[in-house]
Design an enzyme around this catalytic site. Structure first.
Site, short mmCIF file in Angstrom:
data_model
loop_
_atom_site.label_atom_id
_atom_site.label_comp_id
_atom_site.label_asym_id
_atom_site.label_seq_id
_atom_site.Cartn_x
_atom_site.Cartn_y
_atom_site.Cartn_z
N SER A 276 0.84 -1.19 0.00
CA SER A 276 0.00 0.00 0.00
C SER A 276 0.88 1.24 0.00
O SER A 276 1.93 1.27 0.64
CB SER A 276 -0.90 0.00 1.24
OG SER A 276 -1.47 1.27 1.44
N LYS A 282 0.71 -3.37 4.87
CA LYS A 282 -0.14 -4.12 3.96
C LYS A 282 0.66 -5.03 3.03
O LYS A 282 1.70 -4.67 2.51
CB LYS A 282 -1.00 -3.19 3.10
CG LYS A 282 -2.07 -2.43 3.86
CD LYS A 282 -3.09 -3.34 4.51
CE LYS A 282 -3.90 -4.13 3.50
NZ LYS A 282 -4.76 -3.28 2.66
#
Length: 475
Positions: A276, A282
């Site tokens: 991300s 992420k």
């Protein structure tokens, strides 16, 4: 270079030319157009329609054009309408008026569908080869987890325990059907339209059967009108691609779920994940998500062509120019997507312990209770009710099925004796599923072995067809 215009007193409006110009996408057909032109040239020469000297000059120029097209030395110009006009321009630049001999006895109508069939066969074979690689990746991963249990799902709810290898291997069987469809498609598509002309055949002494054989087709057209208007092979290829997309999408959905924190079964390799731009923690299963998303594009291309075809009357119509971009796009999509999904599957690791712990949850062993009673000659309807009562008791007391006491089991049904505990295990449930295609690990291993054998046979067939096609293109 325009291939028409003798009866026109006025040139096309700029907007007309821009709308009808297809060179921006049909240039991809150039190698196939040149190969078909060489086959047509031989017939013109053998029929006495072109002198040996002219035929030799045209043959040499076509071979030079093939090299120049492949290297990029010869490319379309702004004034070229389509691939056919661009290549005829190349011929006349080399040979002058002699280059115009090649147009005798053929039309762009039979020419373009011949080119497109050759292009489609070439690239469908490439997709088929990638499918066999994907199958092997699935089957190898399935073999790795044959003896590992996991919950099986219906309605995304725990249903019955399964071998996780069985769960994975199901995808290989879907792609096996896709390969069968491709083989059927290859047979139906192996019909040469060359020689049909604009729609009515030709008064010249052509030999469509000879050109069909030279181009590797199994047969030639039976009806010249059908030959130039038929695009079933495009629609059918797009249908096959759509189903492949649907099968890839199902893999994508499962991998996305399994990689979630809630499941935490799958550890997708970093090489097939992304991050991300704002959340540094992420790790997203983007390949799986794109496999799911691209299916919409593949289905959309099929719908586009079917909608275009549905209202076409008589023989060729310019609407058929719209057959190429959807086909090209679907082919390009799969050529990128299939290797990525294959790599994702090959490099994913699964948490055996988490899957095994989840296997008996959700009362997935309830069917074992019902089957136990059936073996004792209890009607299944009654056995089903008894098993349901066991589940209800567990839900009301916050327990799992194996935690019910002997007294509680007997109170629900007199035949639920201590022997039922032998089937109230994941191992027992898996081992008992020995019917054809079942999830017993020994059966799953045999299924995978058989699927790999079939895969090798498919790969050998595809490789043989690819070799034959390449030899035809280079002859």
């Amino acid at each position: 270079m325009a291939l028409w215009g003798g009866r026109f007193s006025q040139s096309n409006a700029e907007s007309t030319f821009a709308l009808s110009r297809s060179i921006d996408f049909d240039w991809r057909l150039a190698p196939y157009d040149i190969r078909a032109s060489l086959a047509h040239l031989r017939i013109l020469h053998s029929s006495g329609l072109i002198s040996a000297q002219s035929a030799q000059a045209i043959k040499g120029a076509l071979e030079e054009l093939a090299i120049a097209v492949a290297s990029g030395a010869f490319a379309p110009q702004p004034e070229d309408e389509d691939v056919h006009s661009a290549l005829e321009r190349g011929l006349t630049e080399k040979l002058g008026a002699v280059g115009g001999f090649l147009r005798a006895g053929r039309s762009r109508n039979d020419q373009v569908t011949t080119d497109l069939r050759l292009f489609a066969i070439d690239h469908v074979l490439e997709i088929a080869s990638l499918l066999t690689s994907l199958q092997i990746a699935i089957l190898d991963k399935a073999q790795e987890y044959v003896n590992d249990s996991a919950p099986g799902f219906t309605h995304i709810q725990h249903a019955q325990p399964v071998s996780f290898g069985h769960e994975l291997a199901k995808h290989a069987h879907a792609f096996a059907r896709d390969l069968d469809r491709i083989n059927d498609w290859l047979e139906r598509t192996s019909v040469s339209p060359l020689g049909a002309g604009a729609l009515a055949g030709s008064s010249l002494p052509l030999n469509p059967a000879a050109t069909a054989k030279e181009l590797g087709f199994n047969s030639t057209f039976a009806n010249s009108i059908d030959a130039v208007s038929d695009r079933d092979y495009v629609a059918e290829a797009l249908f096959i691609f759509s189903l492949i997309g649907v099968h890839l999408s199902r893999i994508g959905e499962e991998w996305t779920l399994w990689a979630s924190s809630e499941f935490a079964w799958a550890k997708v390799s970093d090489a097939y994940s992304t991050g991300s731009s704002i959340m540094p923690q992420k790790k997203n299963p983007d390949i799986a998500e794109l496999a799911r998303g691209k299916s919409g594009r593949l289905v959309g291309n099929l719908m586009s062509v079917l909608t275009m075809l549905k209202g076409l009357p008589f023989a060729y119509n310019r609407d058929l120019q719209e057959d190429k971009e959807p086909l090209f796009d679907s082919i390009d999509t799969l050529l990128i997507l299939l290797p990525a999904v294959t790599g994702m599957i090959e490099t994913t690791d699964f948490d055996r312990e988490k899957m095994a712990l989840a296997a008996p949850l959700g009362f997935s062993l309830a069917t074992e209770i019902a089957d136990y009673l059936v073996v004792k000659k209890i009607p299944f309807a009654i056995a089903h009710e008894a098993a349901g009562a066991c589940v209800a008791l567990c839900e009301s007391t916050n327990r799992q099925l194996h935690q019910l006491t002997n007294a509680e089991l007997l109170a629900i049904h007199a035949d639920l004796d201590e022997g039922v505990r032998e089937v109230l295990t994941v191992h027992g449930a898996l081992s008992s599923r020995t019917t054809t295609g079942g999830t017993a690990p020994e059966l799953v291993s045999a299924q995978i072995k058989a699927a790999k054998k079939s895969n090798l046979a498919q790969l050998a067939l595809i490789t043989s067809k690819q070799t034959n096609f390449m030899e035809m293109m280079s002859s």
